[in-house]
Write an enzyme that holds these catalytic residues in place. Structure first.
Site, PDB file in Angstrom:
ATOM      1  N   HIS A   1      -2.970  25.983  16.650  1.00 50.71           N
ATOM      2  CA  HIS A   1      -2.030  26.555  15.681  1.00 50.71           C
ATOM      3  C   HIS A   1      -0.620  26.073  16.006  1.00 50.71           C
ATOM      4  O   HIS A   1       0.078  26.640  16.844  1.00 50.71           O
ATOM      5  CB  HIS A   1      -2.097  28.085  15.733  1.00 50.71           C
TER       6      HIS A   1
ATOM      7  N   HIS B   1       2.754  24.242  13.724  1.00 45.33           N
ATOM      8  CA  HIS B   1       3.283  23.787  12.439  1.00 45.33           C
ATOM      9  C   HIS B   1       4.147  22.546  12.639  1.00 45.33           C
ATOM     10  O   HIS B   1       5.092  22.566  13.431  1.00 45.33           O
ATOM     11  CB  HIS B   1       4.119  24.887  11.797  1.00 45.33           C
TER      12      HIS B   1
ATOM     13  N   ASP C   1       6.414  21.232  10.736  1.00 45.66           N
ATOM     14  CA  ASP C   1       7.813  21.422  10.367  1.00 45.66           C
ATOM     15  C   ASP C   1       8.537  22.391  11.285  1.00 45.66           C
ATOM     16  O   ASP C   1       9.750  22.560  11.171  1.00 45.66           O
ATOM     17  CB  ASP C   1       7.915  21.903   8.918  1.00 45.66           C
TER      18      ASP C   1
ATOM     19  N   GLY D   1       2.623  31.386   5.001  1.00 44.53           N
ATOM     20  CA  GLY D   1       3.788  31.887   4.289  1.00 44.53           C
ATOM     21  C   GLY D   1       3.883  33.397   4.383  1.00 44.53           C
ATOM     22  O   GLY D   1       3.102  34.045   5.081  1.00 44.53           O
TER      23      GLY D   1
ATOM     24  N   HIS E   1      -3.809  32.444   7.749  1.00 44.22           N
ATOM     25  CA  HIS E   1      -2.835  33.302   8.405  1.00 44.22           C
ATOM     26  C   HIS E   1      -3.093  34.739   7.950  1.00 44.22           C
ATOM     27  O   HIS E   1      -3.026  35.043   6.749  1.00 44.22           O
ATOM     28  CB  HIS E   1      -1.415  32.919   7.996  1.00 44.22           C
TER      29      HIS E   1
ATOM     30  N   GLU F   1      -0.612  38.902  10.933  1.00 42.41           N
ATOM     31  CA  GLU F   1       0.555  38.499  11.733  1.00 42.41           C
ATOM     32  C   GLU F   1       1.674  39.506  11.511  1.00 42.41           C
ATOM     33  O   GLU F   1       2.068  40.219  12.431  1.00 42.41           O
ATOM     34  CB  GLU F   1       1.014  37.096  11.330  1.00 42.41           C
TER      35      GLU F   1
ATOM     36  N   ASP G   1       2.654  27.878  17.610  1.00 42.73           N
ATOM     37  CA  ASP G   1       3.166  28.192  16.278  1.00 42.73           C
ATOM     38  C   ASP G   1       4.272  27.218  15.878  1.00 42.73           C
ATOM     39  O   ASP G   1       4.027  26.287  15.123  1.00 42.73           O
ATOM     40  CB  ASP G   1       3.644  29.644  16.195  1.00 42.73           C
TER      41      ASP G   1
END
Length: 360
Positions: free
Chosen positions: A26, A28, A30, A183, A210, A213, A298
């Site tokens: 996991h 990201h 970006d 998101g 996701h 969370e 993350d």
């Protein structure tokens, strides 16, 4: 053979954890750019909204902004990384550097996710964005002892999930290994994107969601029972289905007994306010209870972390030994979106030999 530089009879340290082979599920794309790359890409692409062009000051600004104890506020900081990732050259560079940085941290297999729908301002199609990222991962991994698979992400607040799922399947033999939806969680249940998940299930294409969370148990239930998720991104609210004595409710028991991997991201969870501190994060208890727990980063830039640091922080908080670190690594590779023979090759060819060579 040279004498091993890590003795499994002694507790893990940051240095020895860095040398251990690790698996990351996991992360990201970006959320993990090098600050200097953001500055250079902003100059190259004409992005004018950076708060500063000093890389160190920029990193500090993004990290401070992401630590406001809110997922929605955390996500605001990504406008600067999205802003400079709107060309195929930028996406390729960021992906290649991601692979290099993960390899330098001792990661041998990683699945890194990105949402191609958020990188179309410069005219890229979904497939062109995916090609740039998968090419960057491939070239950045070359000769570094790491393999990086791409997870195509759709935004749960958007309407492009079916398009993204179709693009992921089209590129399944070109470096894309799975699908994700991400998101803002509250008010956007994953079942709103059921058509995408039904397509993926018909195509036998794995996906993670996701869930649990920044929102409660209903999100995990919807992901597992409503959509058929193969893995859960975060999933820390599974503890809401447990008693004060840690007895398991029906959903928690199902997740544990069917070995659905939980992609835990402790530092990030603290930053968005999902937990108060690493020491109170449920990852330690979930591992003890037999859940298929994995530890992840993350967003490395936003949370100022990397996988070695995550493991070291958890080691300090929960008293983990090499037994727990090894179990977490095996959990992650067993939960990877790779064919069984390829997962086994990483275990028998990389992970097990490393541990065997250092056993007392």
């Amino acid at each position: 053979m040279a004498a091993p530089d890590t003795d499994l009879g002694t507790p893990p340290t940051a240095a020895s954890l860095q040398r251990a082979p690790k698996v990351l599920l996991h992360d990201h794309l970006d959320g993990g750019l090098r600050p200097s790359t953001i500055v250079e890409l902003a100059e190259a692409t004409g992005y004018r909204d950076l708060p500063t062009h000093d890389p160190e000051a920029l990193a500090a600004h993004l990290r401070a902004g992401a630590r406001r104890r809110s997922l929605e506020l955390y996500l605001e900081m990504f406008r600067h990384t999205f802003g400079v990732m709107q060309t195929d050259r930028a996406l390729y560079r960021v992906a290649a550097e991601c692979a290099e940085d993960l390899a330098a941290d001792g990661v041998v297999y990683a699945e890194v996710r990105f949402a191609p729908e958020l990188h179309r301002a410069g005219g890229l199609s979904l497939d062109q964005a995916i090609e740039a990222v998968t090419s960057g991962f491939r070239d950045g991994s070359e000769g570094r002892g790491i393999r990086v698979g791409t997870l195509v992400t759709a935004m749960r607040t958007g309407i492009r999930s079916l398009d993204a799922a179709e693009a992921a399947i089209r590129n399944r033999d070109r470096g894309v290994v799975g699908f994700d939806i991400a998101g803002a969680e509250a008010g956007y249940p994953p079942s709103q994107h059921l058509a995408a998940f039904q397509l993926l299930r018909r195509a036998r294409f794995p996906f993670t969601i996701h869930a649990g969370e920044a929102y409660g148990l209903a999100s995990i239930r919807d992901a597992v029972h409503g959509c058929g998720a193969d893995r859960i991104g975060h999933g820390i609210r599974i503890v809401d289905d447990m008693g004060n004595d840690w007895s398991l409710g029906p959903l928690a028991r199902h997740v544990r007994d069917t070995a659905i991997p939980l992609e835990q991201c402790p530092t990030s969870n603290v930053h968005i306010g999902a937990v108060g501190a690493i020491s109170t994060h449920p990852v330690g208890r979930l591992l003890d209870l037999g859940f298929r727990v994995t530890v992840n980063t993350d967003n490395r830039l936003m949370s100022g972390t990397f996988l070695t640091r995550e493991l070291d922080r958890c080691r300090a908080a929960f008293g983990w030994s090499w037994d727990e670190v090894r179990q977490l690594t095996v959990n992650a590779i067993e939960g990877a979106f790779l064919p069984a023979d390829e997962r086994r090759e990483i275990v028998t060819g990389v992970i097990e030999p490393w541990y065997a060579s250092r056993a007392g």
